[in-house]
Design a protein around this motif. Structure first.
Motif, PDB file in Angstrom:
ATOM      1  N   GLU A  45      21.277  23.008   5.344  1.00 47.69           N
ATOM      2  CA  GLU A  45      19.959  22.973   4.714  1.00 47.69           C
ATOM      3  C   GLU A  45      19.462  24.402   4.564  1.00 47.69           C
ATOM      4  O   GLU A  45      19.246  25.109   5.549  1.00 47.69           O
ATOM      5  CB  GLU A  45      18.979  22.152   5.544  1.00 47.69           C
ATOM      6  CG  GLU A  45      17.641  22.013   4.884  1.00 47.69           C
ATOM      7  CD  GLU A  45      16.697  21.123   5.670  1.00 47.69           C
ATOM      8  OE1 GLU A  45      15.632  20.813   5.120  1.00 47.69           O
ATOM      9  OE2 GLU A  45      17.012  20.759   6.802  1.00 47.69           O
ATOM     10  N   VAL A  46      19.332  24.811   3.333  1.00 47.00           N
ATOM     11  CA  VAL A  46      18.818  26.150   3.062  1.00 47.00           C
ATOM     12  C   VAL A  46      17.416  26.004   2.480  1.00 47.00           C
ATOM     13  O   VAL A  46      17.088  25.003   1.865  1.00 47.00           O
ATOM     14  CB  VAL A  46      19.728  26.933   2.080  1.00 47.00           C
ATOM     15  CG1 VAL A  46      21.054  27.256   2.722  1.00 47.00           C
ATOM     16  CG2 VAL A  46      19.928  26.183   0.800  1.00 47.00           C
ATOM     17  N   MET A  47      16.633  27.024   2.674  1.00 48.79           N
ATOM     18  CA  MET A  47      15.273  26.989   2.165  1.00 48.79           C
ATOM     19  C   MET A  47      15.276  27.482   0.716  1.00 48.79           C
ATOM     20  O   MET A  47      15.382  28.674   0.458  1.00 48.79           O
ATOM     21  CB  MET A  47      14.360  27.853   3.027  1.00 48.79           C
ATOM     22  CG  MET A  47      14.230  27.359   4.454  1.00 48.79           C
ATOM     23  SD  MET A  47      13.751  25.616   4.589  1.00 48.79           S
ATOM     24  CE  MET A  47      12.114  25.669   3.952  1.00 48.79           C
ATOM     25  N   LEU A  48      15.206  26.539  -0.190  1.00 44.15           N
ATOM     26  CA  LEU A  48      15.161  26.878  -1.601  1.00 44.15           C
ATOM     27  C   LEU A  48      13.711  27.136  -1.997  1.00 44.15           C
ATOM     28  O   LEU A  48      12.787  26.569  -1.411  1.00 44.15           O
ATOM     29  CB  LEU A  48      15.766  25.753  -2.431  1.00 44.15           C
ATOM     30  CG  LEU A  48      17.287  25.678  -2.289  1.00 44.15           C
ATOM     31  CD1 LEU A  48      17.792  24.303  -2.627  1.00 44.15           C
ATOM     32  CD2 LEU A  48      17.945  26.713  -3.166  1.00 44.15           C
ATOM     33  N   PRO A  49      13.512  28.000  -2.970  1.00 42.51           N
ATOM     34  CA  PRO A  49      12.139  28.339  -3.356  1.00 42.51           C
ATOM     35  C   PRO A  49      11.404  27.170  -4.011  1.00 42.51           C
ATOM     36  O   PRO A  49      12.026  26.240  -4.534  1.00 42.51           O
ATOM     37  CB  PRO A  49      12.320  29.489  -4.349  1.00 42.51           C
ATOM     38  CG  PRO A  49      13.715  29.383  -4.833  1.00 42.51           C
ATOM     39  CD  PRO A  49      14.501  28.720  -3.749  1.00 42.51           C
ATOM     40  N   GLU A  92      22.116  26.987  -6.943  1.00 39.23           N
ATOM     41  CA  GLU A  92      21.394  27.033  -5.667  1.00 39.23           C
ATOM     42  C   GLU A  92      21.697  28.323  -4.907  1.00 39.23           C
ATOM     43  O   GLU A  92      20.791  28.924  -4.317  1.00 39.23           O
ATOM     44  CB  GLU A  92      21.749  25.809  -4.818  1.00 39.23           C
ATOM     45  CG  GLU A  92      21.180  24.530  -5.368  1.00 39.23           C
ATOM     46  CD  GLU A  92      21.591  23.297  -4.601  1.00 39.23           C
ATOM     47  OE1 GLU A  92      20.879  22.283  -4.733  1.00 39.23           O
ATOM     48  OE2 GLU A  92      22.609  23.318  -3.884  1.00 39.23           O
ATOM     49  N   ASP A  93      22.953  28.747  -4.930  1.00 43.59           N
ATOM     50  CA  ASP A  93      23.311  30.007  -4.268  1.00 43.59           C
ATOM     51  C   ASP A  93      22.535  31.173  -4.875  1.00 43.59           C
ATOM     52  O   ASP A  93      22.052  32.054  -4.166  1.00 43.59           O
ATOM     53  CB  ASP A  93      24.817  30.271  -4.379  1.00 43.59           C
ATOM     54  CG  ASP A  93      25.650  29.321  -3.529  1.00 43.59           C
ATOM     55  OD1 ASP A  93      25.083  28.625  -2.666  1.00 43.59           O
ATOM     56  OD2 ASP A  93      26.882  29.282  -3.748  1.00 43.59           O
ATOM     57  N   LYS A  94      22.419  31.167  -6.197  1.00 47.54           N
ATOM     58  CA  LYS A  94      21.680  32.226  -6.891  1.00 47.54           C
ATOM     59  C   LYS A  94      20.196  32.193  -6.497  1.00 47.54           C
ATOM     60  O   LYS A  94      19.589  33.233  -6.238  1.00 47.54           O
ATOM     61  CB  LYS A  94      21.841  32.068  -8.408  1.00 47.54           C
ATOM     62  CG  LYS A  94      21.144  33.114  -9.222  1.00 47.54           C
ATOM     63  CD  LYS A  94      21.764  34.472  -9.015  1.00 47.54           C
ATOM     64  CE  LYS A  94      21.128  35.492  -9.938  1.00 47.54           C
ATOM     65  NZ  LYS A  94      21.586  36.831  -9.676  1.00 47.54           N
ATOM     66  N   LEU A  95      19.616  30.989  -6.445  1.00 54.91           N
ATOM     67  CA  LEU A  95      18.208  30.854  -6.069  1.00 54.91           C
ATOM     68  C   LEU A  95      17.965  31.350  -4.654  1.00 54.91           C
ATOM     69  O   LEU A  95      16.967  32.030  -4.387  1.00 54.91           O
ATOM     70  CB  LEU A  95      17.751  29.398  -6.211  1.00 54.91           C
ATOM     71  CG  LEU A  95      17.683  28.843  -7.625  1.00 54.91           C
ATOM     72  CD1 LEU A  95      17.361  27.351  -7.597  1.00 54.91           C
ATOM     73  CD2 LEU A  95      16.667  29.596  -8.462  1.00 54.91           C
ATOM     74  N   VAL A  96      18.875  31.033  -3.743  1.00 54.02           N
ATOM     75  CA  VAL A  96      18.730  31.481  -2.354  1.00 54.02           C
ATOM     76  C   VAL A  96      18.870  32.995  -2.282  1.00 54.02           C
ATOM     77  O   VAL A  96      18.112  33.668  -1.581  1.00 54.02           O
ATOM     78  CB  VAL A  96      19.769  30.780  -1.445  1.00 54.02           C
ATOM     79  CG1 VAL A  96      19.810  31.419  -0.071  1.00 54.02           C
ATOM     80  CG2 VAL A  96      19.446  29.297  -1.328  1.00 54.02           C
ATOM     81  N   SER A  97      19.835  33.550  -3.038  1.00 52.56           N
ATOM     82  CA  SER A  97      20.066  34.997  -2.991  1.00 52.56           C
ATOM     83  C   SER A  97      18.900  35.798  -3.576  1.00 52.56           C
ATOM     84  O   SER A  97      18.742  36.977  -3.257  1.00 52.56           O
ATOM     85  CB  SER A  97      21.369  35.363  -3.704  1.00 52.56           C
ATOM     86  OG  SER A  97      21.232  35.233  -5.098  1.00 52.56           O
ATOM     87  N   LEU A  98      18.085  35.157  -4.416  1.00 50.10           N
ATOM     88  CA  LEU A  98      16.909  35.850  -4.953  1.00 50.10           C
ATOM     89  C   LEU A  98      15.930  36.197  -3.829  1.00 50.10           C
ATOM     90  O   LEU A  98      15.190  37.171  -3.923  1.00 50.10           O
ATOM     91  CB  LEU A  98      16.196  34.989  -5.998  1.00 50.10           C
ATOM     92  CG  LEU A  98      16.921  34.744  -7.309  1.00 50.10           C
ATOM     93  CD1 LEU A  98      16.151  33.742  -8.171  1.00 50.10           C
ATOM     94  CD2 LEU A  98      17.136  36.043  -8.066  1.00 50.10           C
ATOM     95  N   ALA A 100      13.231  34.792  -3.030  1.00 48.54           N
ATOM     96  CA  ALA A 100      11.829  34.555  -3.374  1.00 48.54           C
ATOM     97  C   ALA A 100      11.347  33.220  -2.808  1.00 48.54           C
ATOM     98  O   ALA A 100      12.125  32.281  -2.680  1.00 48.54           O
ATOM     99  CB  ALA A 100      11.659  34.568  -4.884  1.00 48.54           C
ATOM    100  N   LYS A 101      10.073  33.150  -2.502  1.00 49.79           N
ATOM    101  CA  LYS A 101       9.492  31.885  -2.029  1.00 49.79           C
ATOM    102  C   LYS A 101       9.178  30.942  -3.192  1.00 49.79           C
ATOM    103  O   LYS A 101       9.109  29.741  -3.027  1.00 49.79           O
ATOM    104  CB  LYS A 101       8.231  32.147  -1.227  1.00 49.79           C
ATOM    105  CG  LYS A 101       8.496  32.872   0.081  1.00 49.79           C
ATOM    106  CD  LYS A 101       7.318  32.747   1.005  1.00 49.79           C
ATOM    107  CE  LYS A 101       7.513  33.498   2.279  1.00 49.79           C
ATOM    108  NZ  LYS A 101       8.418  32.887   3.208  1.00 49.79           N
ATOM    109  N   GLU A 102       8.986  31.537  -4.380  1.00 54.01           N
ATOM    110  CA  GLU A 102       8.705  30.756  -5.587  1.00 54.01           C
ATOM    111  C   GLU A 102       9.575  31.275  -6.720  1.00 54.01           C
ATOM    112  O   GLU A 102       9.892  32.458  -6.782  1.00 54.01           O
ATOM    113  CB  GLU A 102       7.234  30.885  -5.985  1.00 54.01           C
ATOM    114  CG  GLU A 102       6.276  30.292  -4.988  1.00 54.01           C
ATOM    115  CD  GLU A 102       4.822  30.396  -5.450  1.00 54.01           C
ATOM    116  OE1 GLU A 102       4.517  31.220  -6.339  1.00 54.01           O
ATOM    117  OE2 GLU A 102       3.997  29.649  -4.920  1.00 54.01           O
ATOM    118  N   VAL A 103       9.944  30.365  -7.611  1.00 49.92           N
ATOM    119  CA  VAL A 103      10.735  30.752  -8.776  1.00 49.92           C
ATOM    120  C   VAL A 103      10.205  29.975  -9.988  1.00 49.92           C
ATOM    121  O   VAL A 103       9.913  28.780  -9.881  1.00 49.92           O
ATOM    122  CB  VAL A 103      12.247  30.488  -8.544  1.00 49.92           C
ATOM    123  CG1 VAL A 103      12.543  29.019  -8.375  1.00 49.92           C
ATOM    124  CG2 VAL A 103      13.082  31.064  -9.655  1.00 49.92           C
TER     125      VAL A 103
END
Length: 153
Positions: A45-49, A92-98, A100-103
């Protein structure tokens, strides 16, 4: 793990396998009470924005919504479910690597477009027609011409 068939609270693991490039544990289980077998999946479980929509509202990221978008664009196209899952995992990997808390939802749309372009050109055009909400045939033609140019390279 509770048995989904009889509710027994102690099931045994028969086999464990890594899937999705080592991102997911797939476990085959057996219930000693009813002797039925079932599969469970364990994912980190990763914290996605949080996704910021065009109207400014905020919603939690949903893998299911993203998968539904891919499924709709790829309807009746020769693309495997595994390829779709891999594309979603890359997004999802890209979103996590950003970090950011929001996208913005537009950023997710761009990532989907990039993945669809690699997977299937027709699906890419289908998605683009909704994503860009074309007002006339000319705009639609421009996207098709862009796809044709990239295919020739």
């Amino acid at each position: 793990m509770h048995c989904p068939f009889c509710g027994h609270d102690d099931t045994s693991v028969l086999e464990t396998r890594l899937t999705d490039g080592g991102q997911v544990n797939r476990r085959r289980r057996r219930c000693p009470a009813c002797d039925k077998r079932f599969t469970t999946y364990e994912r980190i479980e990763v914290m996605l924005p949080v996704v910021v929509k065009r109207d400014g509202s905020r919603v939690e990221y949903s893998r299911d919504k993203l998968k539904a978008s891919f499924t709709l664009a790829l309807r009746k196209r020769p693309v495997s479910a595994a390829a779709v899952d891999d594309a979603i995992t890359r997004i999802e990997d890209k979103l996590v690597s950003l970090g950011a808390k929001e996208v913005p939802s537009e950023r997710i749309g761009e990532l989907v477009m990039r993945e669809l372009k690699k997977l299937d050109k027709i699906a890419y055009i289908r998605f683009a027609s909704v994503y860009f909400s074309f007002n006339d045939v000319g705009e639609f033609k421009e996207v098709i011409q862009e796809v044709e140019k990239s295919r020739r390279r």
